[in-house]
Design a protein around this motif. Sequence first.
Motif, PDB file in Angstrom:
ATOM      1  N   GLU A  27       0.835  -1.206   0.000  1.00  0.00           N
ATOM      2  CA  GLU A  27       0.000   0.000   0.000  1.00  0.00           C
ATOM      3  C   GLU A  27       0.868   1.254   0.000  1.00  0.00           C
ATOM      4  O   GLU A  27       0.536   2.247  -0.661  1.00  0.00           O
ATOM      5  CB  GLU A  27      -0.929  -0.002   1.211  1.00  0.00           C
ATOM      6  CG  GLU A  27      -2.019  -1.041   1.157  1.00  0.00           C
ATOM      7  CD  GLU A  27      -2.810  -1.142   2.449  1.00  0.00           C
ATOM      8  OE1 GLU A  27      -4.030  -1.392   2.362  1.00  0.00           O
ATOM      9  OE2 GLU A  27      -2.226  -0.986   3.538  1.00  0.00           O
ATOM     10  N   LYS A  30       2.206   1.653  -3.548  1.00  0.00           N
ATOM     11  CA  LYS A  30       1.130   2.058  -4.466  1.00  0.00           C
ATOM     12  C   LYS A  30       0.731   3.502  -4.218  1.00  0.00           C
ATOM     13  O   LYS A  30       0.549   4.284  -5.164  1.00  0.00           O
ATOM     14  CB  LYS A  30      -0.078   1.142  -4.319  1.00  0.00           C
ATOM     15  CG  LYS A  30      -1.215   1.506  -5.275  1.00  0.00           C
ATOM     16  CD  LYS A  30      -2.361   0.556  -5.162  1.00  0.00           C
ATOM     17  CE  LYS A  30      -3.528   0.876  -6.066  1.00  0.00           C
ATOM     18  NZ  LYS A  30      -3.653   2.175  -6.629  1.00  0.00           N
ATOM     19  N   THR A  31       0.600   3.891  -2.948  1.00  0.00           N
ATOM     20  CA  THR A  31       0.219   5.266  -2.625  1.00  0.00           C
ATOM     21  C   THR A  31       1.288   6.247  -3.074  1.00  0.00           C
ATOM     22  O   THR A  31       0.975   7.316  -3.618  1.00  0.00           O
ATOM     23  CB  THR A  31      -0.051   5.403  -1.114  1.00  0.00           C
ATOM     24  OG1 THR A  31      -1.072   4.476  -0.748  1.00  0.00           O
ATOM     25  CG2 THR A  31      -0.508   6.810  -0.756  1.00  0.00           C
ATOM     26  N   ASP A  34       0.864   6.577  -6.763  1.00  0.00           N
ATOM     27  CA  ASP A  34      -0.336   7.369  -7.063  1.00  0.00           C
ATOM     28  C   ASP A  34      -0.083   8.854  -6.838  1.00  0.00           C
ATOM     29  O   ASP A  34      -0.464   9.697  -7.660  1.00  0.00           O
ATOM     30  CB  ASP A  34      -1.522   6.906  -6.210  1.00  0.00           C
ATOM     31  CG  ASP A  34      -2.022   5.520  -6.580  1.00  0.00           C
ATOM     32  OD1 ASP A  34      -1.650   5.000  -7.655  1.00  0.00           O
ATOM     33  OD2 ASP A  34      -2.784   4.948  -5.772  1.00  0.00           O
ATOM     34  N   GLU A  37       2.067  10.256  -9.535  1.00  0.00           N
ATOM     35  CA  GLU A  37       1.283  10.440 -10.757  1.00  0.00           C
ATOM     36  C   GLU A  37       0.466  11.727 -10.673  1.00  0.00           C
ATOM     37  O   GLU A  37       0.368  12.483 -11.643  1.00  0.00           O
ATOM     38  CB  GLU A  37       0.356   9.235 -10.975  1.00  0.00           C
ATOM     39  CG  GLU A  37      -0.428   9.273 -12.257  1.00  0.00           C
ATOM     40  CD  GLU A  37       0.447   9.131 -13.491  1.00  0.00           C
ATOM     41  OE1 GLU A  37       0.038   9.662 -14.544  1.00  0.00           O
ATOM     42  OE2 GLU A  37       1.514   8.501 -13.413  1.00  0.00           O
ATOM     43  N   ILE A  38      -0.115  11.992  -9.512  1.00  0.00           N
ATOM     44  CA  ILE A  38      -0.874  13.239  -9.307  1.00  0.00           C
ATOM     45  C   ILE A  38       0.046  14.436  -9.469  1.00  0.00           C
ATOM     46  O   ILE A  38      -0.289  15.418 -10.144  1.00  0.00           O
ATOM     47  CB  ILE A  38      -1.552  13.236  -7.926  1.00  0.00           C
ATOM     48  CG1 ILE A  38      -2.667  12.190  -7.892  1.00  0.00           C
ATOM     49  CG2 ILE A  38      -2.097  14.618  -7.579  1.00  0.00           C
ATOM     50  CD1 ILE A  38      -3.221  11.913  -6.509  1.00  0.00           C
TER      51      ILE A  38
END
Length: 101
Positions: A27, A30-31, A34, A37-38
């Motif tokens: 997690e 992945k976070t 993410d 990517e933002i």
Amino acid sequence: MADAAAITAGQVEHLAELARIAMTSEELEKTAGDLNEILANVARVAEVATDDVPATSHPIPLTNVLRDDVVGSPLTAEQALSGAPASEDGKFLVPQILGED
């Protein structure tokens, strides 16, 4: 994203600990991905958002669709209460929820 401003799983782990959020290593990774990517998308928007581009809140102009305000006859108390499952003294009767009289 291998940028110096990239968010690492260690930073996400630190924030998760501060927020008292339990996260697995998967997690966290992945976070971090993410969030990176933002950040990349925000940076892309910042590249095109120049002084000659006006700010917008929506890409399509929106207008409110309103009907004409027409005065009509209101319901009588009897008409309003006619569809109620229960009424008492000309008022809607609802279940008691606070245990008070």
